[in-house]
Write a protein that holds these residues in place. Structure first.
Motif, PDB file in Angstrom:
ATOM      1  N   UNK A   1      23.037 -28.225  -8.099  1.00  0.00           N
ATOM      2  CA  UNK A   1      22.143 -29.325  -8.135  1.00  0.00           C
ATOM      3  C   UNK A   1      20.680 -29.222  -7.540  1.00  0.00           C
ATOM      4  N   UNK A   2      19.770 -30.151  -8.428  1.00  0.00           N
ATOM      5  CA  UNK A   2      18.499 -30.113  -7.905  1.00  0.00           C
ATOM      6  C   UNK A   2      18.221 -30.870  -6.515  1.00  0.00           C
ATOM      7  N   UNK A   3      17.594 -30.264  -5.594  1.00  0.00           N
ATOM      8  CA  UNK A   3      17.419 -30.752  -4.210  1.00  0.00           C
ATOM      9  C   UNK A   3      16.466 -31.993  -4.400  1.00  0.00           C
ATOM     10  N   UNK A   4      16.264 -32.296  -3.081  1.00  0.00           N
ATOM     11  CA  UNK A   4      15.189 -33.361  -2.915  1.00  0.00           C
ATOM     12  C   UNK A   4      13.841 -33.106  -3.046  1.00  0.00           C
ATOM     13  N   UNK A   5      13.380 -31.689  -3.413  1.00  0.00           N
ATOM     14  CA  UNK A   5      12.266 -31.309  -3.438  1.00  0.00           C
ATOM     15  C   UNK A   5      12.240 -30.366  -4.554  1.00  0.00           C
ATOM     16  N   UNK A   6      10.830 -30.160  -4.789  1.00  0.00           N
ATOM     17  CA  UNK A   6      10.459 -29.100  -5.951  1.00  0.00           C
ATOM     18  C   UNK A   6       9.351 -28.695  -5.155  1.00  0.00           C
TER      19      UNK A   6
ATOM     20  N   UNK B   1       6.085 -26.269  -6.367  1.00  0.00           N
ATOM     21  CA  UNK B   1       5.527 -25.815  -7.408  1.00  0.00           C
ATOM     22  C   UNK B   1       4.573 -24.501  -6.991  1.00  0.00           C
ATOM     23  N   UNK B   2       4.564 -23.520  -7.742  1.00  0.00           N
ATOM     24  CA  UNK B   2       3.738 -22.445  -7.525  1.00  0.00           C
ATOM     25  C   UNK B   2       3.022 -22.057  -8.771  1.00  0.00           C
ATOM     26  N   UNK B   3       1.953 -22.802  -8.880  1.00  0.00           N
ATOM     27  CA  UNK B   3       1.241 -22.777 -10.108  1.00  0.00           C
ATOM     28  C   UNK B   3       0.266 -21.283 -10.487  1.00  0.00           C
ATOM     29  N   UNK B   4       0.118 -20.800  -9.499  1.00  0.00           N
ATOM     30  CA  UNK B   4      -0.263 -19.247  -9.560  1.00  0.00           C
ATOM     31  C   UNK B   4       0.526 -18.561 -10.165  1.00  0.00           C
ATOM     32  N   UNK B   5       1.842 -18.480  -9.835  1.00  0.00           N
ATOM     33  CA  UNK B   5       2.829 -17.779 -10.242  1.00  0.00           C
ATOM     34  C   UNK B   5       3.560 -18.248 -11.639  1.00  0.00           C
ATOM     35  N   UNK B   6       3.050 -19.620 -11.779  1.00  0.00           N
ATOM     36  CA  UNK B   6       3.666 -20.403 -12.896  1.00  0.00           C
ATOM     37  C   UNK B   6       5.230 -20.617 -12.736  1.00  0.00           C
ATOM     38  N   UNK B   7       5.666 -20.759 -11.779  1.00  0.00           N
ATOM     39  CA  UNK B   7       7.117 -20.969 -11.326  1.00  0.00           C
ATOM     40  C   UNK B   7       7.294 -22.326 -10.608  1.00  0.00           C
ATOM     41  N   UNK B   8       8.384 -22.902 -10.801  1.00  0.00           N
ATOM     42  CA  UNK B   8       8.936 -24.304  -9.910  1.00  0.00           C
ATOM     43  C   UNK B   8      10.272 -23.658  -9.576  1.00  0.00           C
ATOM     44  N   UNK B   9      10.545 -23.654  -8.151  1.00  0.00           N
ATOM     45  CA  UNK B   9      11.798 -23.260  -7.723  1.00  0.00           C
ATOM     46  C   UNK B   9      12.517 -24.664  -7.295  1.00  0.00           C
ATOM     47  N   UNK B  10      13.869 -24.827  -7.697  1.00  0.00           N
ATOM     48  CA  UNK B  10      14.752 -25.891  -7.258  1.00  0.00           C
ATOM     49  C   UNK B  10      15.514 -25.206  -5.941  1.00  0.00           C
TER      50      UNK B  10
ATOM     51  N   UNK C   1      24.036 -23.737 -13.684  1.00  0.00           N
ATOM     52  CA  UNK C   1      23.759 -22.577 -12.559  1.00  0.00           C
ATOM     53  C   UNK C   1      22.063 -22.539 -12.890  1.00  0.00           C
ATOM     54  N   UNK C   2      21.596 -21.392 -12.393  1.00  0.00           N
ATOM     55  CA  UNK C   2      20.310 -21.396 -12.470  1.00  0.00           C
ATOM     56  C   UNK C   2      19.805 -20.720 -13.846  1.00  0.00           C
ATOM     57  N   UNK C   3      18.702 -21.604 -14.349  1.00  0.00           N
ATOM     58  CA  UNK C   3      18.233 -21.153 -15.645  1.00  0.00           C
ATOM     59  C   UNK C   3      16.437 -21.132 -15.498  1.00  0.00           C
ATOM     60  N   UNK C   4      16.107 -19.990 -16.070  1.00  0.00           N
ATOM     61  CA  UNK C   4      14.667 -19.752 -16.021  1.00  0.00           C
ATOM     62  C   UNK C   4      14.274 -20.171 -17.392  1.00  0.00           C
ATOM     63  N   UNK C   5      13.132 -21.038 -17.616  1.00  0.00           N
ATOM     64  CA  UNK C   5      12.693 -21.466 -18.874  1.00  0.00           C
ATOM     65  C   UNK C   5      11.234 -20.835 -19.021  1.00  0.00           C
ATOM     66  N   UNK C   6      11.158 -20.227 -20.012  1.00  0.00           N
ATOM     67  CA  UNK C   6       9.874 -19.583 -20.516  1.00  0.00           C
ATOM     68  C   UNK C   6       9.308 -20.561 -21.406  1.00  0.00           C
TER      69      UNK C   6
ATOM     70  N   UNK D   1      12.054 -22.435 -12.886  1.00  0.00           N
ATOM     71  CA  UNK D   1      13.485 -22.130 -12.933  1.00  0.00           C
ATOM     72  C   UNK D   1      14.150 -23.410 -12.171  1.00  0.00           C
ATOM     73  N   UNK D   2      15.371 -23.720 -12.734  1.00  0.00           N
ATOM     74  CA  UNK D   2      15.839 -25.151 -12.405  1.00  0.00           C
ATOM     75  C   UNK D   2      17.376 -24.741 -12.230  1.00  0.00           C
TER      76      UNK D   2
END
Length: 120
Positions: A1-6, A8-17, A51-56, A90-91
């Motif tokens: 489940x997506x938590x109440x926050x996301x 963002x790491x723009x330098x790495x180009x990744x968002x972690x839920x 589950x966890x999915x990494x979108x490129x 990643x979500x």
């Protein structure tokens, strides 16, 4: 489940839920590649397991593009991806039907949308 926050790491180009009960963390990371162009995603329909999915996102267009997934009132967002660049995020996904779209001004209205199906 997506938590109440996301976070963002723009330098790495990744968002972690954040994960929910930890069960999804034990599952292998699924990887999906999406191509963004004017004004469409390929593929337009995506099916994954919960589950966890990494979108490129590969931006092959002439404009900056992005990807947001509408998750039961919240959104998971990729970083903005400049033309001819690639970004990832990643979500943690639960079963259901979701819309994804480019959140750059006017791109959704131009038809840059798709459907994400998450199976148990």
């Amino acid at each position: 489940m997506l938590g109440s926050w996301i976070v963002g790491g723009l330098a790495a180009g990744v968002i972690v839920a954040p994960g929910g009960d930890g069960a999804a963390a034990a599952e292998p990371l699924q990887k999906v590649t999406v191509t963004a162009e004017e004004f469409a995603f390929q593929p337009k329909e995506i099916t994954v397991r919960a589950g966890r999915v990494e979108f490129t996102i590969r931006n092959v267009g002439s404009y900056a593009h992005s990807m947001a997934i509408v998750l039961k009132g919240e959104e998971a967002k990729s970083p903005v991806i400049l033309k001819r660049k690639t970004g990832t995020f990643t979500v943690d996904l639960r079963p259901g039907e979701y819309e994804f779209y480019c959140y750059q001004d006017g791109h959704k209205e131009e038809g840059m949308v798709g459907r994400l199906t998450v199976r148990p």
